[in-house]
Write a protein that holds these residues in place. Sequence first.
Motif, PDB file in Angstrom:
ATOM      1  N   LEU A 221       0.841  -1.283  -0.043  1.00 20.91           N
ATOM      2  CA  LEU A 221      -0.112   0.009   0.063  1.00 20.91           C
ATOM      3  C   LEU A 221       0.853   1.209   0.069  1.00 20.91           C
ATOM      4  O   LEU A 221       0.612   2.078  -0.678  1.00 20.91           O
ATOM      5  N   GLY A 222       1.787   1.130   0.886  1.00 14.53           N
ATOM      6  CA  GLY A 222       2.901   2.504   0.542  1.00 14.53           C
ATOM      7  C   GLY A 222       3.409   2.547  -0.484  1.00 14.53           C
ATOM      8  O   GLY A 222       3.855   3.654  -0.784  1.00 14.53           O
ATOM      9  N   VAL A 223       3.848   1.572  -1.222  1.00 17.58           N
ATOM     10  CA  VAL A 223       4.496   1.590  -2.698  1.00 17.58           C
ATOM     11  C   VAL A 223       3.639   2.136  -3.625  1.00 17.58           C
ATOM     12  O   VAL A 223       3.943   3.107  -4.302  1.00 17.58           O
ATOM     13  N   ILE A 224       2.494   1.650  -3.570  1.00 18.09           N
ATOM     14  CA  ILE A 224       1.412   2.257  -4.605  1.00 18.09           C
ATOM     15  C   ILE A 224       1.190   3.591  -4.298  1.00 18.09           C
ATOM     16  O   ILE A 224       1.136   4.402  -5.281  1.00 18.09           O
ATOM     17  N   THR A 225       1.154   3.915  -3.025  1.00 13.31           N
ATOM     18  CA  THR A 225       0.573   5.380  -2.639  1.00 13.31           C
ATOM     19  C   THR A 225       1.981   6.250  -3.187  1.00 13.31           C
ATOM     20  O   THR A 225       1.768   7.240  -3.701  1.00 13.31           O
ATOM     21  N   SER A 226       2.955   5.934  -2.783  1.00 18.79           N
ATOM     22  CA  SER A 226       4.287   6.893  -3.059  1.00 18.79           C
ATOM     23  C   SER A 226       4.845   6.757  -4.754  1.00 18.79           C
ATOM     24  O   SER A 226       4.991   7.558  -5.197  1.00 18.79           O
ATOM     25  N   VAL A 227       4.707   5.393  -5.043  1.00 21.41           N
ATOM     26  CA  VAL A 227       5.309   5.180  -6.551  1.00 21.41           C
ATOM     27  C   VAL A 227       4.232   5.454  -7.541  1.00 21.41           C
ATOM     28  O   VAL A 227       4.327   6.292  -8.579  1.00 21.41           O
ATOM     29  N   VAL A 228       3.348   4.509  -7.591  1.00 19.45           N
ATOM     30  CA  VAL A 228       1.969   4.604  -8.468  1.00 19.45           C
ATOM     31  C   VAL A 228       1.293   5.741  -8.640  1.00 19.45           C
ATOM     32  O   VAL A 228       1.371   6.510  -9.566  1.00 19.45           O
ATOM     33  N   VAL A 229       0.840   6.103  -7.415  1.00 18.70           N
ATOM     34  CA  VAL A 229      -0.156   7.286  -7.354  1.00 18.70           C
ATOM     35  C   VAL A 229       0.782   8.617  -7.462  1.00 18.70           C
ATOM     36  O   VAL A 229       0.573   9.462  -8.217  1.00 18.70           O
ATOM     37  N   GLY A 230       2.297   8.505  -6.918  1.00 23.43           N
ATOM     38  CA  GLY A 230       3.244   9.703  -7.163  1.00 23.43           C
ATOM     39  C   GLY A 230       3.317  10.104  -8.704  1.00 23.43           C
ATOM     40  O   GLY A 230       3.488  10.989  -8.883  1.00 23.43           O
ATOM     41  N   ILE A 231       3.607   8.854  -9.376  1.00 20.44           N
ATOM     42  CA  ILE A 231       3.911   9.251 -10.817  1.00 20.44           C
ATOM     43  C   ILE A 231       2.813   9.899 -11.509  1.00 20.44           C
ATOM     44  O   ILE A 231       3.011  11.001 -12.062  1.00 20.44           O
ATOM     45  N   ILE A 232       1.456   9.618 -11.147  1.00 19.18           N
ATOM     46  CA  ILE A 232       0.583  10.163 -11.827  1.00 19.18           C
ATOM     47  C   ILE A 232       0.404  11.590 -11.268  1.00 19.18           C
ATOM     48  O   ILE A 232       0.102  12.458 -12.090  1.00 19.18           O
ATOM     49  N   THR A 233       0.605  11.864  -9.802  1.00 17.62           N
ATOM     50  CA  THR A 233       0.378  13.248  -9.544  1.00 17.62           C
ATOM     51  C   THR A 233       1.505  14.126 -10.059  1.00 17.62           C
ATOM     52  O   THR A 233       1.399  15.340 -10.097  1.00 17.62           O
ATOM     53  N   ILE A 234       2.730  13.422 -10.256  1.00 20.38           N
ATOM     54  CA  ILE A 234       3.716  14.271 -10.568  1.00 20.38           C
ATOM     55  C   ILE A 234       3.680  14.826 -12.236  1.00 20.38           C
ATOM     56  O   ILE A 234       3.863  15.927 -12.405  1.00 20.38           O
ATOM     57  N   VAL A 235       3.193  13.528 -12.892  1.00 12.76           N
ATOM     58  CA  VAL A 235       2.621  14.010 -14.306  1.00 12.76           C
ATOM     59  C   VAL A 235       1.625  15.201 -14.466  1.00 12.76           C
ATOM     60  O   VAL A 235       1.709  16.062 -14.976  1.00 12.76           O
ATOM     61  N   MET A 236       0.574  15.061 -13.421  1.00 11.84           N
ATOM     62  CA  MET A 236      -0.421  16.023 -13.493  1.00 11.84           C
ATOM     63  C   MET A 236      -0.160  17.643 -12.972  1.00 11.84           C
ATOM     64  O   MET A 236      -0.426  18.398 -13.833  1.00 11.84           O
ATOM     65  N   ASP A 237       0.785  17.515 -12.064  1.00  9.99           N
ATOM     66  CA  ASP A 237       1.439  18.548 -11.568  1.00  9.99           C
ATOM     67  C   ASP A 237       2.205  19.279 -12.825  1.00  9.99           C
ATOM     68  O   ASP A 237       2.085  20.495 -13.148  1.00  9.99           O
ATOM     69  N   LYS A 238       3.185  18.630 -13.437  1.00 13.00           N
ATOM     70  CA  LYS A 238       3.742  19.206 -14.577  1.00 13.00           C
ATOM     71  C   LYS A 238       3.060  19.571 -15.761  1.00 13.00           C
ATOM     72  O   LYS A 238       3.261  20.571 -16.512  1.00 13.00           O
ATOM     73  N   ALA A 239       1.924  18.887 -15.990  1.00 14.76           N
ATOM     74  CA  ALA A 239       1.164  19.213 -17.024  1.00 14.76           C
ATOM     75  C   ALA A 239       0.394  20.349 -16.907  1.00 14.76           C
ATOM     76  O   ALA A 239      -0.258  21.288 -17.919  1.00 14.76           O
ATOM     77  N   THR A 240       0.290  20.816 -15.750  1.00 10.24           N
ATOM     78  CA  THR A 240      -0.577  22.147 -15.427  1.00 10.24           C
ATOM     79  C   THR A 240       0.210  23.178 -15.108  1.00 10.24           C
ATOM     80  O   THR A 240      -0.187  24.055 -14.351  1.00 10.24           O
ATOM     81  N   GLY A 241       1.546  22.932 -15.509  1.00  8.30           N
ATOM     82  CA  GLY A 241       2.392  24.061 -15.251  1.00  8.30           C
ATOM     83  C   GLY A 241       3.322  24.189 -13.921  1.00  8.30           C
ATOM     84  O   GLY A 241       4.328  24.838 -13.721  1.00  8.30           O
ATOM     85  N   GLY A 242       3.334  22.901 -13.289  1.00 10.29           N
ATOM     86  CA  GLY A 242       4.241  22.969 -12.107  1.00 10.29           C
ATOM     87  C   GLY A 242       5.497  22.349 -12.442  1.00 10.29           C
ATOM     88  O   GLY A 242       5.779  21.883 -13.439  1.00 10.29           O
ATOM     89  N   SER A 243       6.398  21.982 -11.405  1.00  7.22           N
ATOM     90  CA  SER A 243       7.636  21.393 -11.485  1.00  7.22           C
ATOM     91  C   SER A 243       7.444  20.041 -11.317  1.00  7.22           C
ATOM     92  O   SER A 243       8.519  19.375 -11.737  1.00  7.22           O
ATOM     93  N   GLY A 244       6.511  19.525 -10.644  1.00  9.63           N
ATOM     94  CA  GLY A 244       6.449  18.030 -10.310  1.00  9.63           C
ATOM     95  C   GLY A 244       6.879  18.055  -8.746  1.00  9.63           C
ATOM     96  O   GLY A 244       6.459  16.688  -8.306  1.00  9.63           O
ATOM     97  N   VAL A 245       7.288  18.688  -8.052  1.00 12.97           N
ATOM     98  CA  VAL A 245       7.619  18.935  -6.492  1.00 12.97           C
ATOM     99  C   VAL A 245       6.379  18.554  -5.766  1.00 12.97           C
ATOM    100  O   VAL A 245       6.443  17.777  -4.874  1.00 12.97           O
ATOM    101  N   ALA A 246       5.477  19.430  -6.068  1.00 12.73           N
ATOM    102  CA  ALA A 246       4.161  19.265  -5.448  1.00 12.73           C
ATOM    103  C   ALA A 246       3.680  17.962  -5.733  1.00 12.73           C
ATOM    104  O   ALA A 246       3.064  17.373  -4.698  1.00 12.73           O
ATOM    105  N   GLY A 247       3.692  17.420  -6.880  1.00 14.44           N
ATOM    106  CA  GLY A 247       2.930  16.412  -7.154  1.00 14.44           C
ATOM    107  C   GLY A 247       3.643  15.057  -6.617  1.00 14.44           C
ATOM    108  O   GLY A 247       2.997  13.926  -6.053  1.00 14.44           O
ATOM    109  N   ALA A 248       5.135  15.302  -6.131  1.00 13.35           N
ATOM    110  CA  ALA A 248       5.855  13.921  -5.592  1.00 13.35           C
ATOM    111  C   ALA A 248       5.554  14.217  -4.233  1.00 13.35           C
ATOM    112  O   ALA A 248       5.120  13.250  -3.504  1.00 13.35           O
ATOM    113  N   ALA A 249       5.495  15.360  -3.583  1.00 17.89           N
ATOM    114  CA  ALA A 249       5.522  15.792  -2.006  1.00 17.89           C
ATOM    115  C   ALA A 249       4.054  15.133  -1.609  1.00 17.89           C
ATOM    116  O   ALA A 249       3.778  14.965  -0.477  1.00 17.89           O
TER     117      ALA A 249
END
Length: 319
Positions: A221-249
């Motif tokens: 569950l921890g790996v899914i949350t940080s890695v799987v979900v993290g990759i998607i939130t990083i992509v969405m953050d960058k796609a909307t003008g962010g650096s990916g830091v917030a999506g990862a954090a």
Amino acid sequence: MKNFKIPRIPGDTIVYPMIIGVLLNSFVPQVLNIGGFFTSVKSGTGALVGVFLFFLGASLDIKSTPKAIKKGAVIIITKIAIAIAIGLAIAFIFNDNLLGLSSLAVIGGISVANNALYSGITAQFGDDSDKGAVAITSLSVGPTVTMIVLSSAGLASISIGPIIGSILPLILGLVLGSCFPFLKKNLASCVTGSIIVVGFALGANMSIVQLFQGGLSGILLGVITSVVVGIITIVMDKATGGSGVAGAAISSTAASAIANPAALAEVDAAYLAIAPIATSQIAASVIITSFLTPAITGFIYKQNQKKLAKKESLAQAIN
């Protein structure tokens, strides 16, 4: 020993104090219960986080508020949507059991981000909009999302008070810092120190035992949350003008999420049997993501810095 130096790691400002807290609570918990002000640090985590958010709010530039609201909405809505999608898929496709994980554990664990950890990480790696986004990401605290998704109509009781109370310290800090420059300077200087104290307090409420109780499914569950979900939130953050830091954090599980299964069991007896298992799994996810999330965010930050350096060197070569 004279030349020994503790290595720097991503998010070490909050991670190392957290490790100290976890080790003390796991092997010599009596030290944390000695009494006085030292013990109150462990029991007063909520107040400490509130103070930290107040300092953090004072350090923000109010001009970044619209961008922070947009960024916070993007990353937390994405995170919640993924939690719901995975949770409902487990419930309806895998008969509510995917390698030991139930929809209750997945939605309850993924949807609630560790906003104290998020704030600590973005204070080190993020810009003002990354830091300020916590005002929006804090709206996902508590079992509200889990109740809305899993419980029957009328079983969920949503209170606006705790939601307002969770973001009020940051807003007060933002207002005071914007109105009084001398306060902004003094309060902003307290951010790093408060990160260290909050990190220790968070760790002091965790135990290595919880990791083993959650088993491999909790680690998953921890790996899914940080890695799987993290990759998607990083992509969405960058796609909307962010650096990916917030999506990862934001790719973590909050310690408060540990209470979600019990809250669901109180309003729906159908969850009584699986609530203890889900609780230990979420507890394991809290610990796993507490270390994975800062590492992933640090990696994204370093990649951004490398790209920036390449652009600057290319621009200098052209000129």
